[in-house]
Write a protein that holds these residues in place. Sequence first.
Motif, PDB file in Angstrom:
ATOM      1  N   THR A 144     -28.702 -18.076   4.605  1.00 29.48           N
ATOM      2  CA  THR A 144     -27.494 -18.165   5.416  1.00 29.48           C
ATOM      3  C   THR A 144     -26.551 -19.252   4.903  1.00 29.48           C
ATOM      4  O   THR A 144     -25.328 -19.104   5.002  1.00 29.48           O
ATOM      5  CB  THR A 144     -27.844 -18.431   6.891  1.00 29.48           C
ATOM      6  N   GLN A 145     -27.099 -20.323   4.345  1.00 29.85           N
ATOM      7  CA  GLN A 145     -26.241 -21.368   3.782  1.00 29.85           C
ATOM      8  C   GLN A 145     -25.406 -20.826   2.635  1.00 29.85           C
ATOM      9  O   GLN A 145     -24.202 -21.081   2.538  1.00 29.85           O
ATOM     10  CB  GLN A 145     -27.085 -22.544   3.308  1.00 29.85           C
TER      11      GLN A 145
ATOM     12  N   HIS B  43     -22.684 -18.492   4.111  1.00 26.44           N
ATOM     13  CA  HIS B  43     -21.611 -19.235   4.775  1.00 26.44           C
ATOM     14  C   HIS B  43     -20.723 -19.951   3.762  1.00 26.44           C
ATOM     15  O   HIS B  43     -19.494 -20.023   3.934  1.00 26.44           O
ATOM     16  CB  HIS B  43     -22.193 -20.224   5.764  1.00 26.44           C
TER      17      HIS B  43
END
Length: 239
Positions: A228-229, A232
């Motif tokens: 997810t990092q 994003h």
Amino acid sequence: MKTTGNTIFISGGSAGIGFAIAKKLSDGNNIIINGRNQERLQRALAELHNAIAIQGDLSLESDRIRIANELKNNHPEVNIIINNAGFAYSYRLDQTTNVHEKALQEINTNYIAIIHFTELMLPHLLQKETAAIVNISSIAAYRSHPLIPTYSASKAALHGYTTALRASYTEHPNLHVFEVFPPLVNTDFSNEIGGKDGIPPSEVADELYLGLEKNQVEIPVGMTKKVTQVIHEAMAKLS
């Protein structure tokens, strides 16, 4: 989001991730676990406190309606539903026939059933001072795997729905919509795809608790945090 004083319904709450969540949240909350097998539910209840069980198969429309009515009529204090129950086949697309039949069962359990049950409970939840819908998704929503191809697709669909649901109710600050993204977890559910090498279910429960406490609507767990990092950061560059 408050983490005590709630009445929480957990589908698939007799084993695995659902049971770990029930154990984690049972202090200070009333818990209602759901599952298909009555004996398994009773064994789970023996290890929980502040908990009762409602037997039923949420993949069946008739059971979804019955359970939603039972919650609203007999347990009107319910203010959190955790959609955890899921189903998966492990197979390869290049070695399997009747893929559409497997996909149909996974999509029904992991996506359609959740949409319908949420739809049945939403009017009730919107009347609460504080309420939440928690969908247990998967790292597979972001990164498919050849051994669970249509399961991955069902979780990607659930992610899209959850994001849209959250955006649709921004004018209802009393309703919180959370999504949890576990990686491989050591449960019977994931045994076919190497679940023994996964994280313990308690880690998912711990992360969910912290996410509720911080009102963090997307809750990655374990290695999903790295995925997810990256996503994003990529989205930030595009915006």
